[in-house]
Design a protein around this motif. Structure first.
Motif, mmCIF file in Angstrom:
data_model
loop_
_atom_site.group_PDB
_atom_site.id
_atom_site.type_symbol
_atom_site.label_atom_id
_atom_site.label_comp_id
_atom_site.label_asym_id
_atom_site.label_seq_id
_atom_site.Cartn_x
_atom_site.Cartn_y
_atom_site.Cartn_z
ATOM 1 N N GLU A 74 -43.774 -56.725 81.229
ATOM 2 C CA GLU A 74 -42.760 -57.535 80.549
ATOM 3 C C GLU A 74 -41.638 -56.631 80.041
ATOM 4 O O GLU A 74 -41.891 -55.588 79.425
ATOM 5 N N ILE A 75 -40.411 -57.035 80.319
ATOM 6 C CA ILE A 75 -39.229 -56.322 79.853
ATOM 7 C C ILE A 75 -38.416 -57.289 79.010
ATOM 8 O O ILE A 75 -38.080 -58.394 79.460
ATOM 9 N N VAL A 76 -38.106 -56.873 77.790
ATOM 10 C CA VAL A 76 -37.318 -57.719 76.886
ATOM 11 C C VAL A 76 -36.076 -56.941 76.465
ATOM 12 O O VAL A 76 -36.180 -55.864 75.866
ATOM 13 N N ALA A 77 -34.912 -57.482 76.786
ATOM 14 C CA ALA A 77 -33.638 -56.885 76.388
ATOM 15 C C ALA A 77 -33.013 -57.767 75.316
ATOM 16 O O ALA A 77 -32.802 -58.964 75.538
ATOM 17 N N GLU A 78 -32.716 -57.171 74.157
ATOM 18 C CA GLU A 78 -32.110 -57.892 73.048
ATOM 19 C C GLU A 78 -30.796 -57.210 72.685
ATOM 20 O O GLU A 78 -30.741 -55.986 72.561
ATOM 21 N N SER A 79 -29.754 -57.987 72.493
ATOM 22 C CA SER A 79 -28.465 -57.394 72.146
ATOM 23 C C SER A 79 -27.644 -58.367 71.309
ATOM 24 O O SER A 79 -27.812 -59.590 71.396
ATOM 25 N N THR A 80 -26.763 -57.811 70.508
ATOM 26 C CA THR A 80 -25.781 -58.578 69.757
ATOM 27 C C THR A 80 -24.416 -58.024 70.108
ATOM 28 O O THR A 80 -24.181 -56.812 69.989
ATOM 29 N N VAL A 81 -23.520 -58.907 70.551
ATOM 30 C CA VAL A 81 -22.252 -58.479 71.130
ATOM 31 C C VAL A 81 -21.101 -59.278 70.544
ATOM 32 O O VAL A 81 -21.192 -60.502 70.418
ATOM 33 N N GLU A 82 -20.007 -58.580 70.205
ATOM 34 C CA GLU A 82 -18.775 -59.230 69.776
ATOM 35 C C GLU A 82 -17.848 -59.300 70.988
ATOM 36 O O GLU A 82 -17.515 -58.271 71.581
ATOM 37 N N VAL A 83 -17.455 -60.513 71.367
ATOM 38 C CA VAL A 83 -16.727 -60.710 72.620
ATOM 39 C C VAL A 83 -15.401 -61.411 72.357
ATOM 40 O O VAL A 83 -15.330 -62.367 71.577
ATOM 41 N N THR A 84 -14.355 -60.949 73.031
ATOM 42 C CA THR A 84 -13.074 -61.644 73.029
ATOM 43 C C THR A 84 -12.776 -62.097 74.455
ATOM 44 O O THR A 84 -13.335 -61.575 75.425
ATOM 45 N N GLY A 85 -11.902 -63.061 74.600
ATOM 46 C CA GLY A 85 -11.585 -63.596 75.912
ATOM 47 C C GLY A 85 -10.709 -62.657 76.722
ATOM 48 O O GLY A 85 -10.169 -61.670 76.226
ATOM 49 N N SER A 86 -10.551 -62.983 77.995
ATOM 50 C CA SER A 86 -9.678 -62.208 78.868
ATOM 51 C C SER A 86 -8.232 -62.374 78.422
ATOM 52 O O SER A 86 -7.788 -63.485 78.124
ATOM 53 N N PRO A 87 -7.458 -61.281 78.371
ATOM 54 C CA PRO A 87 -6.058 -61.404 77.950
ATOM 55 C C PRO A 87 -5.151 -62.019 78.999
ATOM 56 O O PRO A 87 -3.985 -62.299 78.723
ATOM 57 N N GLY A 88 -5.651 -62.231 80.206
ATOM 58 C CA GLY A 88 -4.797 -62.761 81.264
ATOM 59 C C GLY A 88 -3.926 -61.679 81.874
ATOM 60 O O GLY A 88 -4.001 -60.502 81.522
ATOM 61 N N ALA A 89 -3.074 -62.072 82.792
ATOM 62 C CA ALA A 89 -2.241 -61.102 83.508
ATOM 63 C C ALA A 89 -1.151 -60.547 82.598
ATOM 64 O O ALA A 89 -0.623 -61.265 81.746
ATOM 65 N N PRO A 90 -0.778 -59.276 82.757
ATOM 66 C CA PRO A 90 0.307 -58.710 81.957
ATOM 67 C C PRO A 90 1.648 -59.294 82.374
ATOM 68 O O PRO A 90 1.823 -59.776 83.494
ATOM 69 N N GLN A 91 2.594 -59.249 81.451
ATOM 70 C CA GLN A 91 3.927 -59.773 81.751
ATOM 71 C C GLN A 91 4.613 -58.979 82.857
ATOM 72 O O GLN A 91 5.411 -59.515 83.622
ATOM 73 N N ASP A 92 4.315 -57.686 82.915
ATOM 74 C CA ASP A 92 4.947 -56.815 83.914
ATOM 75 C C ASP A 92 4.002 -56.532 85.081
ATOM 76 O O ASP A 92 3.897 -55.410 85.557
ATOM 77 N N ALA A 93 3.264 -57.555 85.541
ATOM 78 C CA ALA A 93 2.331 -57.381 86.656
ATOM 79 C C ALA A 93 3.082 -56.864 87.886
ATOM 80 O O ALA A 93 4.227 -57.250 88.131
ATOM 81 N N PRO A 94 2.468 -55.979 88.668
ATOM 82 C CA PRO A 94 3.147 -55.412 89.843
ATOM 83 C C PRO A 94 3.405 -56.471 90.910
ATOM 84 O O PRO A 94 2.690 -57.477 91.000
ATOM 85 N N ASP A 95 4.427 -56.242 91.720
ATOM 86 C CA ASP A 95 4.687 -57.124 92.851
ATOM 87 C C ASP A 95 3.854 -56.650 94.043
ATOM 88 O O ASP A 95 3.100 -55.677 93.957
ATOM 89 N N TRP A 96 3.982 -57.339 95.163
ATOM 90 C CA TRP A 96 3.167 -57.010 96.335
ATOM 91 C C TRP A 96 3.447 -55.600 96.845
ATOM 92 O O TRP A 96 2.526 -54.893 97.265
ATOM 93 N N GLU A 97 4.700 -55.182 96.796
ATOM 94 C CA GLU A 97 5.030 -53.843 97.280
ATOM 95 C C GLU A 97 4.350 -52.775 96.436
ATOM 96 O O GLU A 97 3.771 -51.823 96.967
ATOM 97 N N ALA A 98 4.393 -52.945 95.117
ATOM 98 C CA ALA A 98 3.741 -51.977 94.237
ATOM 99 C C ALA A 98 2.225 -52.018 94.405
ATOM 100 O O ALA A 98 1.549 -50.981 94.380
ATOM 101 N N LEU A 99 1.680 -53.226 94.586
ATOM 102 C CA LEU A 99 0.229 -53.355 94.732
ATOM 103 C C LEU A 99 -0.258 -52.667 96.004
ATOM 104 O O LEU A 99 -1.391 -52.160 96.053
ATOM 105 N N GLY A 100 0.590 -52.632 97.026
ATOM 106 C CA GLY A 100 0.205 -51.984 98.281
ATOM 107 C C GLY A 100 0.623 -50.535 98.360
ATOM 108 O O GLY A 100 0.465 -49.901 99.417
ATOM 109 N N GLY A 101 1.134 -49.978 97.267
ATOM 110 C CA GLY A 101 1.587 -48.597 97.270
ATOM 111 C C GLY A 101 0.458 -47.593 97.129
ATOM 112 O O GLY A 101 -0.679 -47.931 96.772
#
Length: 280
Positions: A74-101
């Motif tokens: 038997e394996i028992v894993a116990e944890s207490t975690v403080e979680v925040t949500g995903s911040p979403g995409a940044p305002q200055d997200a790269p374009d396709w050209e930068a993403l493929g660089g």
């Protein structure tokens, strides 16, 4: 922000004594800028030594062995975690050209390459390309995940955790890891780095503070558009305070909760239970 307690119990019962068992457990939540681990411990019965390290992908791993004859583990894993949500995409997200660089290709080759589990059929790649047309990478990533999800029904038992994404696509059915694998493969096919996330999902938004509920082992993904953005394709939303991250990798094979070998009978009974309690 939410404070969540997770108790994950895994039990094996063997038909006759096992003489030795060697294992790796990925059950301790990750600590990062979205998630703070208040406490975590893993106990094993029969009692044995444990040690921990971080694997190549940054996931905490606990290793242990049991070298006395045993019919139950038997394996028992116990944890207490403080979680925040995903911040979403940044305002200055790269374009396709930068993403493929070169800088992005050099930084994230493992999350752009296909694997046997995440490689998608040609029609999925074509669908992703069509959906992405006219959109920037950040908008395209969410749209692709939504389009893939809309083509699948959530049906347990059709696939296994090791099934390739193409199996779920062909049948039109699958569960969370299938939806994550398919979306990851689709994103990679258009040049968006994507990685697999394994963890827990608190299933009830209406649960009272202090109320313990049956939790879920869950899978979702993160895509990179200037920073990592966590998205749950199964539930068609960005990951929130109810998502607890345990591991990240290229696919499920990099982050199984438990794997190992043992010397003894070839069959065993497995029981797994997850309990989650919102503390704040």
């Amino acid at each position: 922000m939410s404070l969540v307690r997770v108790v994950h119990r895994t039990a094996f019962t063997y038909g006759s004594p096992v003489t030795a068992s060697y294992n790796e457990a990925r059950m301790r939540p990750v600590q990062d800028d979205r998630q703070q681990v208040r406490s975590a411990r893993l106990t094993v019965a029969p009692h044995t030594w444990t040690d921990t390290y971080r694997d190549y992908w940054g996931t905490p791993v606990t290793i242990f062995e049991v070298l006395e004859p045993h019919e139950h583990l038997e394996i028992v894993a116990e944890s207490t975690v403080e979680v925040t949500g995903s911040p979403g995409a940044p305002q200055d997200a790269p374009d396709w050209e930068a993403l493929g660089g070169g800088p992005v290709l050099d930084a994230y080759p493992a999350f752009l390459a296909t694997t046997p589990t995440t490689v998608v059929p040609d029609d999925v790649a074509a669908l992703a390309l069509d959906v992405a047309s006219g959109l920037g990478p950040a908008e395209a990533a969410e749209a692709i995940c939504g389009e893939v999800r809309d083509r699948l029904d959530y049906v347990p038992g059709v696939t296994t955790v090791h099934s390739p994404a193409s199996d779920a696509w062909t049948s039109g059915q699958g569960v969370c890891q299938d939806m994550a694998h398919l979306a990851i493969g689709a994103l990679r096919s258009v040049g968006i780095p994507a990685r697999y996330v394994s963890g827990y999902l608190h299933p009830r938004a209406d649960a009272a503070v202090g109320e313990t509920v049956v939790g879920e082992s869950h899978a979702w993904l993160e895509w990179w558009v200037g920073r990592w953005v966590a998205y749950d394709p199964t539930n068609r939303r960005f990951a929130g305070g109810d998502h607890v991250v345990v591991g990240r990798g290229r696919e499920y094979g990099d982050v199984p909760p438990l794997k190992g070998v043992y010397a003894g009978p070839g069959a065993s009974d497995l029981e797994v239970a997850v309990e989650m309690t919102r503390l704040a």
